[in-house]
Design an enzyme around this catalytic site. Structure first.
Site, PDB file in Angstrom:
ATOM      1  N   SER A  61       0.794  -1.239   0.000  1.00  0.00           N
ATOM      2  CA  SER A  61       0.000   0.000   0.000  1.00  0.00           C
ATOM      3  C   SER A  61       0.824   1.286   0.000  1.00  0.00           C
ATOM      4  CB  SER A  61      -0.938   0.016   1.201  1.00  0.00           C
ATOM      5  OG  SER A  61      -2.004  -0.842   0.928  1.00  0.00           O
ATOM      6  N   TYR A 188      -4.157  -2.271 -10.113  1.00  0.00           N
ATOM      7  CA  TYR A 188      -4.021  -2.129  -8.658  1.00  0.00           C
ATOM      8  C   TYR A 188      -3.141  -3.239  -8.058  1.00  0.00           C
ATOM      9  CZ  TYR A 188      -5.224  -2.321  -3.722  1.00  0.00           C
ATOM     10  OH  TYR A 188      -5.139  -2.381  -2.351  1.00  0.00           O
ATOM     11  N   TYR A 240      -4.526   3.384   7.973  1.00  0.00           N
ATOM     12  CA  TYR A 240      -5.873   2.830   8.138  1.00  0.00           C
ATOM     13  C   TYR A 240      -6.456   3.225   9.494  1.00  0.00           C
ATOM     14  CZ  TYR A 240      -3.763   0.153   4.446  1.00  0.00           C
ATOM     15  OH  TYR A 240      -3.097  -0.202   3.321  1.00  0.00           O
ATOM     16  N   VAL A 258       1.247  -3.789   3.881  1.00  0.00           N
ATOM     17  CA  VAL A 258       1.228  -5.083   4.579  1.00  0.00           C
ATOM     18  C   VAL A 258       2.499  -5.910   4.361  1.00  0.00           C
ATOM     19  CG1 VAL A 258      -1.263  -5.430   4.902  1.00  0.00           C
ATOM     20  CG2 VAL A 258      -0.185  -6.155   2.773  1.00  0.00           C
TER      21      VAL A 258
HETATM   22  N1  GLU Z   1      -2.404  -5.562  -1.731  1.00  0.00           N
HETATM   23  C1  GLU Z   1      -2.946  -5.380  -0.422  1.00  0.00           C
HETATM   24  C2  GLU Z   1      -4.449  -5.519  -0.527  1.00  0.00           C
HETATM   25  O1  GLU Z   1      -4.999  -4.927  -1.400  1.00  0.00           O
HETATM   26  C3  GLU Z   1      -2.552  -4.031   0.085  1.00  0.00           C
HETATM   27  C4  GLU Z   1      -2.952  -3.818   1.504  1.00  0.00           C
HETATM   28  C5  GLU Z   1      -1.897  -3.077   2.304  1.00  0.00           C
HETATM   29  O2  GLU Z   1      -0.722  -3.018   1.980  1.00  0.00           O
HETATM   30  O3  GLU Z   1      -2.276  -2.536   3.333  1.00  0.00           O
HETATM   31  O4  GLU Z   1      -5.053  -6.220   0.240  1.00  0.00           O
END
Ligand code: GLU
Length: 306
Positions: A61, A188, A240, A258
């Site tokens: 992210s 994405y 978040y 993540v």
């Molecule tokens: N590729 C992850 C998802 O879309 C990214 C989430 C993240 O890095 O917080 O679930």
């Protein structure tokens, strides 16, 4: 600075509870949790590192900072017709608010918002072309042309991406999508799968610490006004439902992924990247946050105090 980073790395290595690596895809679940890296790129051109600062990891992210920057460059303020600028207070992949808010994601850093941003930057182009543009931008701001997408990660993201696909189709049901949903999702998943080191990331964030100006070329990547706004969003929405806690503990704009990376910005001073793959329950790097907290304490860097 080197002494400070060495001290932090040493302290982090000694901590036993490193959190838990993301387990939703094998390429993240299999990463060795004992790795730690920190890089600091100062606005004056100096660079400092400790730990495995050249090791590549999945930026996940954190890529949303770069796609938002591109979207703002292409569409300017029109971006805000598609995504909001409020913290969500919800997990990164929550669908709940989307229904209440008629398919307009709260901010560009939750998954729904970043998917909407991917739709905006595609502008009718194929995912391949858009990804080439994203990579070219990252190469430029990091001063490293070798940065690539980890195809293995991208494949797993696609294979396990039901929730993200749901978010995208749900938004599309409100008539908001410009490009075919599958192509937007492909874009994405792939930009989340870009692999970078903390060294790369600290360099890539420098324009945000330096009033929008790329320090080595002197070229304005974004206006100082826009750099300020991106930093504000990183501070309020970059972690978040842990964004408030991060602001409280670290006091700097930051964006987590993540994969265990965090990019943090000390405006006027430095761009900082940390990586430790173990996450806390919200999905933010446990030791990464701790390391940034220590760095902010030792340097007195904060957007809340002089
Ligand atoms: N590729 C992850 C998802 O879309 C990214 C989430 C993240 O890095 O917080 O679930």
């Amino acid at each position: 600075m080197q002494d400070i980073l060495n001290e932090i790395a040493k302290e982090m290595m000694a901590i036993k509870d490193k959190g838990k690596v993301a387990s939703y895809i094998p390429s993240l679940a299999n990463v060795d949790i004992n790795q730690f890296a920190i890089s600091v790129s100062l606005c004056n051109g100096e660079h400092y590192h400790a730990g495995c600062a050249n090791t590549l990891f999945s930026i996940q992210s954190i890529s949303k900072v770069f796609t938002l920057t591109l979207a703002l460059g292409k569409l300017g303020e029109n971006v805000w017709h598609r995504v909001g600028r409020e913290p969500s207070g919800d997990p990164f992949n929550s669908i709940v608010q989307l229904e209440h808010e008629h398919g307009k994601p709260r901010n560009p850093f939750i998954n729904a918002g970043a998917i909407a941003v991917a739709d905006l930057i595609m502008q009718g182009h194929e995912p391949k072309e858009t990804l080439a543009e994203i990579l070219q931008f990252i190469h430029y701001i990091s001063n490293d042309d070798s940065i690539l997408i980890d195809e293995e990660v991208a494949k797993s993201e696609l294979a396990t991406g039901s929730r993200n696909a749901s978010l995208a189709h749900f938004m599309a049901s409100f008539g908001h999508f410009i490009n075919p949903v599958d192509k937007v999702l492909g874009t994405y998943f792939h930009h989340c799968s870009i692999a970078m080191s903390t060294k790369n990331l600290a360099n890539a964030g420098l324009f945000l610490a330096n009033n929008g100006i790329h320090p080595s070329s002197g070229y304005p990547v974004v206006s100082s006004e826009r750099a300020k706004r991106i930093n504000a969003l990183m501070l309020t929405c970059g972690h978040y439902d842990g964004s408030g806690e991060f602001a409280f503990r670290v006091g700097l704009p930051g964006k987590s992924g993540v994969g265990g990376g965090i990019l943090a910005i000390a405006p006027g001073k430095a761009s900082i990247a940390v990586w430790s793959p173990g996450l806390d329950i919200i999905g933010n790097s446990k030791l990464g946050t701790k390391a940034l907290e220590l760095l902010a304490e030792k340097t007195s860097w904060s957007v809340f105090a002089k």
